[in-house]
Design an enzyme around this catalytic site. Structure first.
Site, PDB file in Angstrom:
ATOM      1  CB  CYS A   1      17.506   4.647 142.362  1.00  0.00           C
ATOM      2  SG  CYS A   1      17.445   5.508 140.832  1.00  0.00           S
ATOM      3  CD  GLU A   2      10.637   5.446 140.172  1.00  0.00           C
ATOM      4  OE1 GLU A   2      10.456   6.179 139.227  1.00  0.00           O
ATOM      5  OE2 GLU A   2       9.823   4.987 140.909  1.00  0.00           O
ATOM      6  CG  HIS A   3      15.360   6.931 137.370  1.00  0.00           C
ATOM      7  ND1 HIS A   3      15.362   8.070 138.136  1.00  0.00           N
ATOM      8  CD2 HIS A   3      13.981   6.826 136.835  1.00  0.00           C
ATOM      9  CE1 HIS A   3      14.241   8.565 138.048  1.00  0.00           C
ATOM     10  NE2 HIS A   3      13.625   7.936 137.330  1.00  0.00           N
ATOM     11  CG  HIS A   4      20.459   3.924 137.331  1.00  0.00           C
ATOM     12  ND1 HIS A   4      20.312   5.347 137.539  1.00  0.00           N
ATOM     13  CD2 HIS A   4      21.088   3.982 135.983  1.00  0.00           C
ATOM     14  CE1 HIS A   4      20.488   6.112 136.657  1.00  0.00           C
ATOM     15  NE2 HIS A   4      20.873   5.384 135.842  1.00  0.00           N
TER      16      HIS A   4
ATOM     17  CD  GLN B   1      16.754  11.644 148.970  1.00  0.00           C
ATOM     18  OE1 GLN B   1      17.732  11.164 148.656  1.00  0.00           O
ATOM     19  NE2 GLN B   1      16.978  12.823 149.573  1.00  0.00           N
TER      20      GLN B   1
ATOM     21  CG  HIS C   1      20.503   8.942 145.415  1.00  0.00           C
ATOM     22  ND1 HIS C   1      19.269   8.778 144.885  1.00  0.00           N
ATOM     23  CD2 HIS C   1      20.214   9.721 146.410  1.00  0.00           C
ATOM     24  CE1 HIS C   1      18.581   9.405 145.740  1.00  0.00           C
ATOM     25  NE2 HIS C   1      19.028  10.091 146.665  1.00  0.00           N
TER      26      HIS C   1
ATOM     27  CB  CYS D   1      22.218   5.478 140.140  1.00  0.00           C
ATOM     28  SG  CYS D   1      21.172   6.995 141.124  1.00  0.00           S
TER      29      CYS D   1
END
Length: 191
Positions: free
Chosen positions: A81-84, A123, A151, A153
């Site tokens: 995941c690019e956020h976490h 995703q 996920h 996260c």
């Protein structure tokens, strides 16, 4: 752009210090190098554009028959995941398309999905990227991608809801325009 292993090693060592660890203790001494080598592998897809991936796996054959749907499902991939920078796992990808003049080698569909996953991703974007590449390689505007995944996260932090799955659909061409065709894919995938 490829992974700069020296920078990764340096920053992983600094990260270990930042979280209060001793990067020189026995279990962590080689961790920066191991992480750098792992990142080179799991983020390989960052080095390629979607067009380059399409070219890499552009192995097609003359389409037999009258354009019946081709579906490959249960392609297992993972991503981050690019956020976490958290692992997206237990991901299963289904790719369907209606051949126009060409069909792609079946193993290439799985290779495309795997390479697209080897990026910092969402995703939803994985599905969009796969659909674009399949359409480009086959020449078919009729592509569907269905992805289910977990996920970390969401399962290992924050709400810690371990049974939660995320399902995304990317529908192009007839799959978007014809509800019966969309339903056929969903039934075949088991949704």
């Amino acid at each position: 752009m490829s992974v700069d292993k020296d920078k990764v090693k340096y920053h992983i060592r600094e990260l270990l210090l930042a979280i209060g660890e001793d990067p020189d203790r026995e279990g962590l001494k080689d961790t920066p190098d191991r992480v750098a080598r792992m990142y080179e592998e799991v983020f390989e897809g960052i080095s390629y554009t979607n067009d380059e991936i399409a070219e890499m796996f552009n192995k097609t054959f003359t389409a037999p028959g009258d354009g019946d749907m081709v579906l490959v499902k249960d392609i297992e991939i993972f991503s981050y995941c690019e956020h976490h920078i958290a692992l997206m796992y237990d991901m299963k990808v289904a790719v369907a398309y209606i051949p126009k003049d060409r069909v792609i080698g079946l193993s290439k569909i799985a290779r495309i999905a795997e390479m697209v996953g080897k990026r910092l991703q969402l995703q939803e974007r994985i599905g969009t990227d796969i659909a674009y590449i399949i359409s480009k390689v086959t020449g078919s505007p009729d592509v569907a991608v269905v992805i289910t995944g977990k996920h970390s996260c969401m399962t290992a932090r924050g709400i810690k809801n371990t049974p939660a799955h995320t399902v995304t659909t990317t529908l192009r061409g007839r799959f978007r325009e014809e509800p019966a065709l969309e339903q056929r894919v969903m039934n075949a995938v088991g949704l």
